[in-house]
Scaffold this motif. Sequence first.
Motif, PDB file in Angstrom:
ATOM      1  N   ILE A 187      -5.830   1.976   2.327  1.00 40.02           N
ATOM      2  CA  ILE A 187      -4.609   2.731   2.609  1.00 40.02           C
ATOM      3  C   ILE A 187      -3.484   1.780   2.992  1.00 40.02           C
ATOM      4  CG2 ILE A 187      -5.825   4.832   3.269  1.00 40.02           C
ATOM      5  CD1 ILE A 187      -5.443   4.030   6.184  1.00 40.02           C
ATOM      6  N   LYS A 188      -2.261   2.267   2.855  1.00 37.99           N
ATOM      7  CA  LYS A 188      -1.098   1.439   3.172  1.00 37.99           C
ATOM      8  C   LYS A 188       0.066   2.321   3.591  1.00 37.99           C
ATOM      9  CE  LYS A 188       0.724   1.433  -1.562  1.00 37.99           C
ATOM     10  NZ  LYS A 188       1.181   0.596  -2.701  1.00 37.99           N
ATOM     11  N   ILE A 189       1.085   1.685   4.190  1.00 36.59           N
ATOM     12  CA  ILE A 189       2.355   2.351   4.492  1.00 36.59           C
ATOM     13  C   ILE A 189       3.464   1.496   3.896  1.00 36.59           C
ATOM     14  CG2 ILE A 189       1.538   3.483   6.588  1.00 36.59           C
ATOM     15  CD1 ILE A 189       2.845   1.279   8.211  1.00 36.59           C
ATOM     16  N   LYS A 190       4.584   2.117   3.588  1.00 35.30           N
ATOM     17  CA  LYS A 190       5.683   1.365   2.980  1.00 35.30           C
ATOM     18  C   LYS A 190       6.360   0.442   3.983  1.00 35.30           C
ATOM     19  CE  LYS A 190       6.859   4.560  -0.774  1.00 35.30           C
ATOM     20  NZ  LYS A 190       7.912   5.420  -1.375  1.00 35.30           N
ATOM     21  N   LYS A 191       6.521   0.934   5.222  1.00 32.40           N
ATOM     22  CA  LYS A 191       7.232   0.148   6.223  1.00 32.40           C
ATOM     23  C   LYS A 191       6.804   0.589   7.614  1.00 32.40           C
ATOM     24  CE  LYS A 191      11.970  -1.034   7.662  1.00 32.40           C
ATOM     25  NZ  LYS A 191      13.405  -0.757   7.441  1.00 32.40           N
ATOM     26  N   PRO A 192       6.513  -0.347   8.526  1.00 29.04           N
ATOM     27  CA  PRO A 192       6.151   0.037   9.895  1.00 29.04           C
ATOM     28  C   PRO A 192       7.302   0.778  10.573  1.00 29.04           C
ATOM     29  CG  PRO A 192       5.618  -2.265   9.476  1.00 29.04           C
ATOM     30  CD  PRO A 192       6.469  -1.806   8.335  1.00 29.04           C
ATOM     31  N   GLU A 228      -5.362   9.350  -6.554  1.00 29.45           N
ATOM     32  CA  GLU A 228      -4.538   8.536  -7.431  1.00 29.45           C
ATOM     33  C   GLU A 228      -3.861   7.419  -6.643  1.00 29.45           C
ATOM     34  OE1 GLU A 228      -4.351   8.779 -10.680  1.00 29.45           O
ATOM     35  OE2 GLU A 228      -5.691  10.525 -10.711  1.00 29.45           O
ATOM     36  N   LYS A 229      -3.677   6.289  -7.252  1.00 27.69           N
ATOM     37  CA  LYS A 229      -2.974   5.178  -6.631  1.00 27.69           C
ATOM     38  C   LYS A 229      -1.546   5.606  -6.282  1.00 27.69           C
ATOM     39  CE  LYS A 229      -1.544   0.379  -7.408  1.00 27.69           C
ATOM     40  NZ  LYS A 229      -1.551  -0.769  -8.344  1.00 27.69           N
ATOM     41  N   GLY A 230      -1.133   5.333  -5.031  1.00 23.13           N
ATOM     42  CA  GLY A 230       0.197   5.707  -4.580  1.00 23.13           C
ATOM     43  C   GLY A 230       0.294   7.123  -4.068  1.00 23.13           C
ATOM     44  N   GLU A 231      -0.806   7.866  -4.104  1.00 21.65           N
ATOM     45  CA  GLU A 231      -0.813   9.254  -3.633  1.00 21.65           C
ATOM     46  C   GLU A 231      -0.753   9.289  -2.110  1.00 21.65           C
ATOM     47  OE1 GLU A 231      -3.689  13.247  -3.933  1.00 21.65           O
ATOM     48  OE2 GLU A 231      -4.246  11.363  -4.918  1.00 21.65           O
ATOM     49  N   LYS A 232       0.089  10.164  -1.582  1.00 18.34           N
ATOM     50  CA  LYS A 232       0.160  10.335  -0.138  1.00 18.34           C
ATOM     51  C   LYS A 232      -1.085  11.076   0.339  1.00 18.34           C
ATOM     52  CE  LYS A 232       2.746  12.555   3.604  1.00 18.34           C
ATOM     53  NZ  LYS A 232       3.902  13.401   3.981  1.00 18.34           N
ATOM     54  N   ILE A 233      -1.771  10.498   1.325  1.00 16.76           N
ATOM     55  CA  ILE A 233      -2.990  11.134   1.836  1.00 16.76           C
ATOM     56  C   ILE A 233      -2.881  11.543   3.296  1.00 16.76           C
ATOM     57  CG2 ILE A 233      -4.480   9.956   0.177  1.00 16.76           C
ATOM     58  CD1 ILE A 233      -5.262   8.029   2.435  1.00 16.76           C
ATOM     59  N   GLY A 234      -1.786  11.178   3.950  1.00 18.17           N
ATOM     60  CA  GLY A 234      -1.630  11.549   5.350  1.00 18.17           C
ATOM     61  C   GLY A 234      -0.409  10.922   5.975  1.00 18.17           C
ATOM     62  N   GLU A 235      -0.383  10.939   7.306  1.00 17.65           N
ATOM     63  CA  GLU A 235       0.747  10.389   8.046  1.00 17.65           C
ATOM     64  C   GLU A 235       0.269   9.616   9.269  1.00 17.65           C
ATOM     65  OE1 GLU A 235       4.361  13.570   7.256  1.00 17.65           O
ATOM     66  OE2 GLU A 235       3.069  13.834   9.010  1.00 17.65           O
ATOM     67  N   TYR A 291      -0.341   6.035   2.185  1.00 19.98           N
ATOM     68  CA  TYR A 291      -0.643   6.155   0.763  1.00 19.98           C
ATOM     69  C   TYR A 291      -1.958   5.457   0.413  1.00 19.98           C
ATOM     70  CZ  TYR A 291       4.359   7.205   0.565  1.00 19.98           C
ATOM     71  OH  TYR A 291       5.604   7.749   0.771  1.00 19.98           O
ATOM     72  N   ALA A 292      -2.530   5.851  -0.716  1.00 21.74           N
ATOM     73  CA  ALA A 292      -3.714   5.179  -1.258  1.00 21.74           C
ATOM     74  C   ALA A 292      -3.266   3.965  -2.056  1.00 21.74           C
ATOM     75  CB  ALA A 292      -4.507   6.127  -2.151  1.00 21.74           C
ATOM     76  N   SER A 293      -3.927   2.821  -1.835  1.00 26.31           N
ATOM     77  CA  SER A 293      -3.551   1.588  -2.534  1.00 26.31           C
ATOM     78  C   SER A 293      -4.151   1.507  -3.928  1.00 26.31           C
ATOM     79  CB  SER A 293      -3.990   0.371  -1.719  1.00 26.31           C
ATOM     80  OG  SER A 293      -3.268   0.297  -0.526  1.00 26.31           O
ATOM     81  N   GLU A 294      -5.205   2.305  -4.188  1.00 27.11           N
ATOM     82  CA  GLU A 294      -5.820   2.293  -5.514  1.00 27.11           C
ATOM     83  C   GLU A 294      -6.376   3.685  -5.834  1.00 27.11           C
ATOM     84  OE1 GLU A 294      -7.427  -0.319  -3.411  1.00 27.11           O
ATOM     85  OE2 GLU A 294      -8.721   1.126  -2.436  1.00 27.11           O
TER      86      GLU A 294
END
Length: 437
Positions: free
Chosen positions: A339-344, A379-386, A411-414
């Motif tokens: 998982i990843k976020i765009k910006k802290p 899906e890659k890039g899909e939002k999965i939470g907050e 988001y999901a990274s892959e």
Amino acid sequence: MKKKTVKQSLAVLMISFMAMTPFQQTAHGKSTLEINADAAILVEADTGKIVYSEHEDEPLGIASMTKMMTEYLVLEAIEKGKIDWDQTYKVSDKVYQLANAPGLSNVPLRADEEYTVRELYDAMVIKSGNGAAIALSEVVAGSEGKFVKMMNAKAKELGFEHYHFVNSSGLSNYDMLGMYPEGTGVNDENMVSAEDMATLAYYLIHDFPEVLETSSLTSKVFRPGTSEELVMKNTNGLLKGKSYHYKGADGLKTGTTPFAGSTFTGTAERNGVRYISVILDAKDEYNQPSSAERFIQSRELLDYGFKQFETVTYGLDNVETNKEHTLPVPNGKEQEVTIKIKKPLSLRVLKQDEDKVKTTLTLDKEKVNEDGSLQAPIEKGEKIGELVVDTQEKTEYIFDKKVPSFTVDVYASESVKKASWLVRSARSIQDFLGDLF
């Protein structure tokens, strides 16, 4: 065995990881500050959060800080194409008399002469020209009386709660040589609370950031090379080269009348952090109105914000010990997803506060199974939470309708495909046997 333990922790719709980190408290009447004024407030310009306040809801005289609302309406009219900077205005008799009246702050305007909107705007913002402000009200609305109605309507639209505008300049109506706007009285005064003035500054800076390009000028020559040439000096004592210079100060407006006393709405930015301060009727040690104290006390307010708080960022590292930032996907072809976020998320934090913030990772309800586990396909890039930052404290803002949400999308990274029925059945049997033995 480790993955099984993680799966069991997903038996609810939310995955929560605790990260205890410092966060600021709204400081009302903080003993470290010595503010001697009828009202004062310090606000984070980015979020609108109230950091410090005294009598912030009391409507008081604002004098020439009134011109900030005139600035807003002029800039809005330009943005909408109703007027333009090069448009000319022919001086009316009213403007001529008030622009040349002894004892009033002004850039003298000649009878029947034409001036551009830009010239009038600069004279109003930099020199606090009263005649220029009234002239601009006539440009925008046709008459100052109609402009005053626009001022009060805009105040309501922006969410003001304690306000009463009676003219465009900030003069006391009784100083307007009997030419105060229609619909107002000779003894009427512009009155606005400190919190509403901070709100006005907030919207000016956010909606029309170019306002700071003018308000930050220590001086400018009016009509250079003509017989009307005049050096207009800014009344803001915090600007560079002024007596109370404050690093990063670039606005906004002073005000002084016998009714309002010495007032000031200021702002400063350092390292990408901006604060807004408002002082209404600053007093000296003898409890007398003081032009100097409005700047001295504004410096104290701004120092409190810049020196007592620090910027802290919140990301996935704050909510999990798994630095690879993965979550299990029991029914996926691959049984975990990065998982990843765009910006802290960056927040201003009171340095002395600790262990007061709960940071939580919350999964989207539509992305989990009945047992709460994350489900494939993903899906890659899909939002999965907050990622949610909860201050767990009562936080006050200068507005109610736009309270910021301290959340960051996760988001999901892959991509993760759903495992086949055969694979999922085999896993279920394996888990059953593992539990059995």
